[in-house]
Write an enzyme that holds these catalytic residues in place. Structure first.
Site, PDB file in Angstrom:
ATOM      1  N   CYS A 172       0.837  -1.202   0.000  1.00  0.00           N
ATOM      2  CA  CYS A 172       0.000   0.000   0.000  1.00  0.00           C
ATOM      3  C   CYS A 172       0.870   1.249   0.000  1.00  0.00           C
ATOM      4  O   CYS A 172       1.290   1.731   1.057  1.00  0.00           O
ATOM      5  CB  CYS A 172      -0.936  -0.025   1.218  1.00  0.00           C
ATOM      6  N   CYS A 179      -0.563   4.184   1.948  1.00  0.00           N
ATOM      7  CA  CYS A 179      -0.426   4.119   3.410  1.00  0.00           C
ATOM      8  C   CYS A 179       1.016   4.352   3.833  1.00  0.00           C
ATOM      9  O   CYS A 179       1.277   5.031   4.816  1.00  0.00           O
ATOM     10  CB  CYS A 179      -0.839   2.751   3.959  1.00  0.00           C
ATOM     11  N   ASP A 180       1.955   3.766   3.095  1.00  0.00           N
ATOM     12  CA  ASP A 180       3.330   3.694   3.595  1.00  0.00           C
ATOM     13  C   ASP A 180       4.343   4.514   2.807  1.00  0.00           C
ATOM     14  O   ASP A 180       5.502   4.604   3.214  1.00  0.00           O
ATOM     15  CB  ASP A 180       3.786   2.220   3.606  1.00  0.00           C
TER      16      ASP A 180
END
Ligand code: NDP
Length: 363
Positions: free
Chosen positions: A164, A167-168
């Site tokens: 992701c 997200c990261d």
């Protein structure tokens, strides 16, 4: 109650119709935790179905599953959810969950372990030990990012390995990262990393990408990008600080080489979460739950499916929500057809014993 009311008179007396079918309400005698619709999964498909089914007058239990809110919770900014200009995926799912609760749906923070559809009512057992008797079921279990299955992947998951970028990605400011895959998702992941990483690699295992041309064209503007074709990941290496590199094997020469990277983002497709229904419903050749015609019905009567678990494309929250809406209507029609009517539901909800010994689920 719109749909129910339209044919509600048909089955005013329980059993008059249903007793002559496999769906005899007599079978419910003595059972506890009987639920008109059990929704398995709490992503956009599950939540929308729960809301709609409740609006149609059904009592609904929604089982959260291992990832409450589904994959959208892991998504960063969402700009294509109708009515919301921009919001984080987690915010959208928080709002949906509140809406589900406001509609009187019982949410249980449990994960379904087994589903038994050999006889109706269908039996559901959760990992936490709850047993439900479901008059109908919606499977909205979604899909999970596919894993490579190579050494180091599990060890460094969350320590440089991710699926992701939204997200990261921010953890890789001015770092070197590799995206694995050659589909649209891989390009999307890569583009999401461009504000952060200063050195990008795209590792494609074959000699061509599967991504659409329009997506591939977007790569032309990406700086500091190296595309590696015919390179399969053999190993993800690192130390106590996380990932330090990849061992790549050339599909043509079989030679291996090390590529120094700080992060690895997997975008190699998704696997539908169908373990619960493997031997219960018909699946597509790709392993997704097959739905019938334009409905959300499956090959098992009374069992419906919606969202990412039903197909490998259109992986959009809005599509999942739309399917959830349809599935709720389909489930409602099925229940009407077998004789579950508004007076019965009302009686059951109000605690009156419409059938001796029958108890509907309560928290
Ligand atoms: P795809 O199945 O399209 O692509 C998967 C990619 O991963 C392929 O390049 C495949 O290689 C590669 N791959 C699979 N397994 C491995 C492995 N073990 N090691 C290395 N590479 C591997 O999946 P996507 O998630 O990209 O897309 C799914 C669907 O969603 C598609 O229909 C896509 O169009 C759609 N989508 C659309 C987007 C958009 O329009 N913006 C964004 C994201 C998805 P190979 O080709 O060799 O099999």
């Amino acid at each position: 109650m719109r749909v129910i009311r339209s044919i509600g008179l048909l089955g005013l007396v329980i059993g008059l119709y249903a007793d002559q079918t496999p769906y005899s309400f007599e079978q419910l005698k003595g059972r506890k935790n009987v639920v008109s619709l059990v929704v398995i999964g709490s992503g956009p498909a599950g939540c929308t179905a729960a809301i709609q089914a409740s609006r149609l007058g059904l009592d609904v239990v929604m089982c959260d599953g291992p990832q409450p809110g589904g994959q959208l919770v892991e998504t960063g900014e969402v700009e294509n959810w109708p009515g919301i200009v921009r919001a984080r995926g987690a915010e959208i799912m928080d709002a949906q969950r509140k809406q589900v609760e406001n509609h009187g749906v019982t949410i249980i923070a449990e994960t379904v372990k087994t589903l038994d559809c050999a006889a109706w009512p269908y039996r559901i057992q959760t990992e936490e030990g709850t047993q439900l008797s479901a008059l109908s079921i919606l499977v909205a279990t979604g899909s999970a990012p596919r894993r490579l299955g190579v050494p180091g992947e599990q060890q460094f998951w969350g320590m440089g390995v991710s699926a992701c970028a939204l997200c990261d990605g921010r953890f890789f400011k001015d770092k070197t990262v590799a995206v694995i895959g050659g589909g649209d998702s891989a390009i999307e992941e890569l583009l999401q990393l461009t504000p952060y990483a200063n050195n990008l690699h795209l590792c494609v295992r074959s000699s061509a990408m599967r991504a659409s041309q329009v997506m591939q064209d977007k790569l032309a503007d990406v700086e500091h990008l190296t595309i590696h074709y015919n390179k399969a990941v053999q190993d993800i290496v690192g130390d106590e600080n996380g990932v330090s590199g990849l061992l790549l094997r050339d599909a043509q020469t079989n030679q291996t080489e090390k590529l120094a990277v700080d992060g690895v983002f997997l975008a190699i497709g998704h696997e539908p979460r169908t373990a619960l229904v493997q031997n219960i419903v018909e699946l597509t050749p790709q392993g997704y739950i097959k739905t019938i015609g334009q409905s959300q019905a499956t090959s098992m009567p009374g069992l419906f499916a919606a969202g990412d678990v039903t197909k490998g494309m259109y992986r959009q929250a809005g599509v999942a929500a739309g399917e959830g809406q349809k599935a709720a209507e389909d489930a409602c029609l099925f229940l009407q057809h077998i004789g579950l009517t508004p007076p019965v539901i009302k009686a059951l909800r109000s605690g009156k014993r419409a059938i001796e010994g029958l108890q509907f689920y309560s928290k």
